[in-house]
Structure formats: structure tokens, C-alpha cells
Design a protein around this motif. Sequence first.
Motif, PDB file in Angstrom:
ATOM      1  N   SER A 421      55.275 -61.178 -40.322  1.00 23.95           N
ATOM      2  CA  SER A 421      56.385 -61.891 -42.234  1.00 23.95           C
ATOM      3  C   SER A 421      56.472 -62.999 -41.210  1.00 23.95           C
ATOM      4  O   SER A 421      57.331 -63.974 -41.946  1.00 23.95           O
ATOM      5  CB  SER A 421      57.347 -60.781 -41.806  1.00 23.95           C
ATOM      6  OG  SER A 421      58.443 -60.057 -40.861  1.00 23.95           O
ATOM      7  N   ASP A 422      56.646 -62.901 -39.759  1.00 23.42           N
ATOM      8  CA  ASP A 422      56.651 -64.433 -39.611  1.00 23.42           C
ATOM      9  C   ASP A 422      55.900 -65.114 -39.309  1.00 23.42           C
ATOM     10  O   ASP A 422      55.587 -65.135 -37.926  1.00 23.42           O
ATOM     11  CB  ASP A 422      58.380 -64.367 -38.124  1.00 23.42           C
ATOM     12  CG  ASP A 422      59.133 -65.878 -38.213  1.00 23.42           C
ATOM     13  OD1 ASP A 422      57.801 -67.090 -37.938  1.00 23.42           O
ATOM     14  OD2 ASP A 422      59.804 -65.637 -37.629  1.00 23.42           O
ATOM     15  N   ALA A 423      55.310 -66.187 -39.450  1.00 24.87           N
ATOM     16  CA  ALA A 423      54.021 -66.906 -39.638  1.00 24.87           C
ATOM     17  C   ALA A 423      54.255 -67.784 -38.330  1.00 24.87           C
ATOM     18  O   ALA A 423      53.426 -66.978 -37.544  1.00 24.87           O
ATOM     19  CB  ALA A 423      53.643 -67.737 -40.128  1.00 24.87           C
ATOM     20  N   GLU A 424      55.570 -68.172 -37.707  1.00 32.93           N
ATOM     21  CA  GLU A 424      55.625 -69.138 -36.480  1.00 32.93           C
ATOM     22  C   GLU A 424      55.673 -68.564 -35.095  1.00 32.93           C
ATOM     23  O   GLU A 424      55.407 -68.710 -34.307  1.00 32.93           O
ATOM     24  CB  GLU A 424      57.030 -69.845 -37.063  1.00 32.93           C
ATOM     25  CG  GLU A 424      57.060 -71.306 -37.914  1.00 32.93           C
ATOM     26  CD  GLU A 424      58.076 -72.153 -37.605  1.00 32.93           C
ATOM     27  OE1 GLU A 424      59.140 -71.931 -37.060  1.00 32.93           O
ATOM     28  OE2 GLU A 424      58.443 -72.751 -38.199  1.00 32.93           O
ATOM     29  N   PHE A 425      55.913 -67.164 -35.616  1.00 35.59           N
ATOM     30  CA  PHE A 425      56.577 -65.993 -34.358  1.00 35.59           C
ATOM     31  C   PHE A 425      55.019 -65.521 -34.034  1.00 35.59           C
ATOM     32  O   PHE A 425      54.629 -65.350 -33.105  1.00 35.59           O
ATOM     33  CB  PHE A 425      57.079 -65.157 -35.386  1.00 35.59           C
ATOM     34  CG  PHE A 425      57.312 -63.802 -33.495  1.00 35.59           C
ATOM     35  CD1 PHE A 425      57.923 -64.468 -32.670  1.00 35.59           C
ATOM     36  CD2 PHE A 425      56.719 -62.746 -33.800  1.00 35.59           C
ATOM     37  CE1 PHE A 425      57.923 -63.462 -31.266  1.00 35.59           C
ATOM     38  CE2 PHE A 425      57.829 -62.047 -32.843  1.00 35.59           C
ATOM     39  CZ  PHE A 425      57.866 -61.924 -31.569  1.00 35.59           C
ATOM     40  N   LEU A 426      54.395 -65.129 -35.146  1.00 33.42           N
ATOM     41  CA  LEU A 426      53.004 -64.934 -34.756  1.00 33.42           C
ATOM     42  C   LEU A 426      51.721 -65.597 -34.357  1.00 33.42           C
ATOM     43  O   LEU A 426      50.757 -66.042 -33.613  1.00 33.42           O
ATOM     44  CB  LEU A 426      52.047 -64.611 -36.717  1.00 33.42           C
ATOM     45  CG  LEU A 426      51.121 -63.982 -36.161  1.00 33.42           C
ATOM     46  CD1 LEU A 426      50.338 -62.677 -35.199  1.00 33.42           C
ATOM     47  CD2 LEU A 426      50.271 -64.320 -38.056  1.00 33.42           C
ATOM     48  N   ALA A 427      52.267 -67.135 -34.688  1.00 27.94           N
ATOM     49  CA  ALA A 427      51.281 -68.336 -33.348  1.00 27.94           C
ATOM     50  C   ALA A 427      51.688 -68.533 -32.324  1.00 27.94           C
ATOM     51  O   ALA A 427      50.783 -68.245 -31.749  1.00 27.94           O
ATOM     52  CB  ALA A 427      52.221 -69.720 -34.953  1.00 27.94           C
ATOM     53  N   ALA A 428      52.823 -68.585 -32.444  1.00 26.43           N
ATOM     54  CA  ALA A 428      53.388 -68.139 -30.812  1.00 26.43           C
ATOM     55  C   ALA A 428      52.764 -67.349 -30.071  1.00 26.43           C
ATOM     56  O   ALA A 428      52.208 -67.389 -29.151  1.00 26.43           O
ATOM     57  CB  ALA A 428      54.958 -68.720 -30.687  1.00 26.43           C
TER      58      ALA A 428
END
Length: 716
Positions: A421-428
Amino acid sequence: MVQIESPHTQDSELEIERDYLARARAALALMHKDVVSRDTPRIGGEDNDERFTNESYLRARWLRAQALVDLPDVPLFFGRLDYESGTVEETDQIYIGRRHVHDDLGTPLVIDWRAPVSVPFYRATPTDRQRVRRRRRYGYSDSAELTAFDDELLDRAAADGAGGTGGAREPDTVDETADDAADAFLRAEIERPRTGPMRDIVATIQPEQDDLVRAPLQPSLCVQGAPGTGKTAVGLHRIAYLLYTERERLSRGGVVIVGPNRSFLSYIRKVLPALGEVDVRQATVDELLGQAQLANAETFDAARVKGDARMVRVLRRALWSHVGTPTEGILYAKGSRRYRVPDYEVQEIVSAVRGSTSYGPGRNAVAQRVAHAVLLRMERRGESPDDRVQNAVARSKPVKQLIDEVWPRLVPEQVLFRLLSDAEFLAASAGDDLTPEEQADLLWPKPARSWKSARWSTADVVLLDELSELIERRAGSLGHLVVDEAQDLSAMQLRALGRRCRTGSATVLGDLAQATTPWATGSWGQVLDHLGMQDAMLAELDRGFRVPAQIIDFAGRLLPAIAPTLGAPRGVREIPDALRITETAEQGLLDTLVSACRKALEGEGSVAVIAADDEIAALRDALLARGLDAALLGAGEGEEEDEDALDALEAGRLVCVPAMLAKGLEFDAVVVAEPARIVEAEPRGLHRLYVVLTRAVTSLHIVHAKPLPAALTGRP
């Protein structure tokens, strides 16, 4: 085919065999009565240990009683071996059956097929008789009435003294007698009309199958089996054999059979009980891992990414990113004394623990190491703290606050919810493992408000299982795991299964040409690697007994397109008119299908109509409207799924099968509706069509209005 001297002799010997069968059944009834009527002594009182022991005794007695139930439609014995004199102690003749039966004096009447003395029934040949003079096979009606027997004389001396053959052609050689009789018996058994669930093949196991059935528990076994080669039957009979030879060892961890769906598991459900094994769990992967709470259907691309082994690294980064770097030390007070551990030392402790343990135990490890640092300072002041003091420090408020801040307590759902649900967390977390497009496929378009209200797909459940392992390593292990249709499992599913069999062994069954899922692995080496069974023995079955040669050859035209590394399977049975292909106009398709079904129903046994998943229900309604009593496979839910359809098969009715549920099933006659639509329905449609085309044991009728796939016709 019975080698006797006259019809009178035939009748009298058949009566003798029937009397022996009645004697064996009576003996089995007494064995069962002896178990159920015997009191099980209770031990001691009602404390937990003694109650557990008493319950274990009661369960063992119940299982023994179940194993001794005389199933009315299952013959007690199917073969007989006449040995040379002195080969077997006290007898030269043994009857071989699905379980051991003895009389009230303990004299064996039927020998278990798994016993070493029974092996020559499957292995003896005229050139390697293994001291067997005669091998006898028995024929039974569907109600288990003994109707005939067939003899193979394996030594020339016995053949020379056998006399006439009741009008049968005198064979030129003993080899011809044995081979012809064995082939005829195998063909008769395979072509016997089938209704209802799968039957065991214990009477017709072939030598190459027997090698795999009796393979040792270790190493694990992987079987690549073409359609109709009996790989599923081999796996089931192997379980029965291993429970016979390694029962105590396997009972500690248990045995589980994993199948692709409930329809398949319902289809095979009677095989092991017929062999006397009633304590084997059968489940799908989803049932073993935990049921999904599916809100929306998973997209093809999302399911493919979630099943990829790269997700292990993504999940690991996502989990361990929650561990922070301490910015302050810790101050512990005991009475009037203060003990300070500086920030740099706490940082070193966290860093050292982070790479040495699972996430969950890491919290306690950091707490204990920080407490130990406090104890060292106590000792420097002349104190003598012990382990109780260290545990008290580890549980103290300052240490707990530090741990909660730096190493927070997590559950798998928290981590996965944030990841999806968190694009930034997924990218990291994705790092270089997932492309931006793949990350976009994973993200939920409308996330739930919190992880507690999230609904998880079947692919998510597997990721949650991986996170559970990363947080807290799973203890215990199954004794043995059977994975059927393993080629369809994702890397993440295979890892989850492997964790449940960490110290046990496995039997892995499948066919790479029948890989239909978006996440299917490309080789058995990859499958075994993900399972953690890299040392498994790989075997191949390519001799198709059940699918007629004309059908397997036709379906084999798809292999260069779907599995170019596999050789073409060989069919051993030719049946006249086994394959029919009818092209019709679109408006005449239904009439042609109805006609094909009526023609198939004129024969005996089961008949299936297989079509694309989104068309099968409407097709079934149309058949009902035309007066055909057709059941629908896959219409039920949960544990009771497909029972109605399987009951319909037992009654000899017609059943409509979605292409997705056809895998692993067999029918006497199959009518396939519009192959092109089956191919168009999914990305791996040619693989699905290969499955569909190889379900028939006697006849396959293809009805189509749209052109057949080019791979089948040879068109460019």
C-alpha cells in the motif's frame, strides 16, 4: 486365457478360488472384530501426560480398526505366486492382496503387496523368474465377485507340463505366454469402465513404476510423468509402501498429500483407504498455508510477481528495514546506583544481532546482550550478579523502551500491508529486484485502512507465510510430503511447502508440459531447489498406459511449442476410432456436441465434456435442456466441493468439466468443445489444451467451429 485342461477343471478351480476368497474375508472380519471388541486399558488418572497416552492408544486402535474394514467393492487379493519348493517357509504358494490377512491361528492367508516376498509378482520374468513357477492374476466384477483367473507359466518345465489351453493357441515360447498374458491383463484392467473416484493400480503396477514405488525414503524422489503414465498412482502407492516400511519414523511427523484443487483430491480420495492406509492428510496448498480472504481477483501480472523467488529478497528488506539505529545509550538504575551503556555500544549490539538470527528472536537477543553489558558494569563495581539479575535487567522498562523503538514487534500482516500500500516503501524494499512496472503491478489500487482490515489473496497468503518464517523460524517437520502437479506451483509456494518438510523427505510429481499457471517454474531443478530438496532423485515415466496412442500422438504435436526439452511420450495401446475430430458451423456446434455426448454415453463408464471455464456452465445448461443428465464439476464450495459431481460419476452420468479443473482426472470418453477458446482463455492456453486433450482413457472427440490451433494442424 486360463491355462487349464478342460472347462470342467476351470469351473472347479474357480470354485476353489472363490472358497479361498470367502475364507479370507471371514478371517479379515474376525481380525476387525478382535480389534473393535478388545478393551483398551486406561493408564493412571487424568493428568495431561496420562490423558494424552490414553487418547493415543484409543486413536491407534481406531486407525487399526479402520484399516481392517472389508471394503465391499475392493477384492482382498488380486494375485498368486507359485514358488519352487522350499522358496518360502511352510508354503510354496502365496496370495497377494492389498493388506495382510491371517486366520485365527496366525497362518497368513493373504500377503501384503508391499512385503518383500510379493516383489516377484511385479518383477519376475521368464528370463529372471526369481524362483517363481506360476503367476496367477484374478479378474473381478464391479461388486468384487471373483469371475476369472489368468496364469503365466514362467518356467519352460511348467509350460511343458501344463497340458492343453482350453482351445487357446499354443504359444511358441514361454516368453510369449508371459508377455501376452501380462499385456492382456493390463489392457483389460485399464479399459474396464471407470466411474467415480480413481482406483488403485496395485494389481497392474509395471516394473518401471514399481522401481519408483519401492524407492527408499531418502533421498527425495521427483517424477516427470507424461499423461497416462500413472505418476499420481505411483505417488499414492509409494506412500502406502513407505508407511509399510517406515511407519514408526513417518508417524512422528505425519504424511501430507498436496494436490492442485479439491476436485483432484476428491478424485484420489479412495486410493489409500483401499490399500489400508487411513491416516494420511490430503490438502491443497491454500488449505495447508491458510485460507485467503480474497476481496478482488488477483491480476495475472501481480500473481506472477508475487510468486517469483525475488520476493524473498524484497520481503527480507521490508522486514529488516524496521530495525533502526539507536541514537541514545541506556541508563539502568538499581537502588542508588546508575549503570550507563553508551549509544555506540548499543549500536554495535544491534548491528551484531541483526545479521545472526531471525527477526523475532533478535528482539530478545538484543535485550539479553544489553543486559549483559549492564552486568559487566555491575561486576566492575564489585557486585556479583547472576542470571536472574540479567533477566531482570532485560525485562526492565529502559531496555523494553529501547527494544520497542529500535527493534519493534511486528506481525507478517503489518509488513505486507505496508509493502503493498506504500509506493515509497515498496520501491525501497524492491531494490534492483523489481522493475517499476512490476512494483506498479503489486500496489493495491485501493488499500484498506489498516492491516487489521486488509483482505489477502491466495498469493498474499504465501508471502505472509514467508514473512512468518523470517520473523520466527518454524519448528518441526512433516515426515513425508507428496506434491502432485508440482510444476504449477510458484517458487514461493514451493518454499512454503519445503519449510514444512525441512527434515523429512518428499515425492514430487508432475509434467512440465502441463504447467498452466502464470508463475510455473521452468525446470525440475528449479522446483527442487525452491523446495530445498536439491539431492532428490529425478526419474521419468514416458510410457503411457492409460491414454491411447492415437490421442497421445495427437496431443504431442503441442510439445515443441510448450515443452521443447521433453521427449514425446509413447502410448502402448491402440484403440480403433479412439480419436475423432468434427468441424462444424458455429450455429451447429451445440447440436454436434449433443450428438457426440449421446454417442459417448452409448458406451460404458464415465463421460466428460470439457470446455473453456467461462463457457462450461452455459454448455451444461444447454445439455440439460436437451435432456442430458449432466453434472457440473466445481460447482460446490469448501470441503464438500465437487462431491455431487463425483457422485454423479459413480452413477455413470455425464459431467461437465471446466478446463481449469481437468488436470489429474481421467474419463473413459471425453468430448472437447472448441479447443481454440480454451487456448484463448489464458496466457498458457496451449499448456491447458495439452492437459484437456489427454484426459481420455478410451476415446476423445473434438468438436470445433473455430480453426484448431496451428500447433495441432501444422499450419504456419
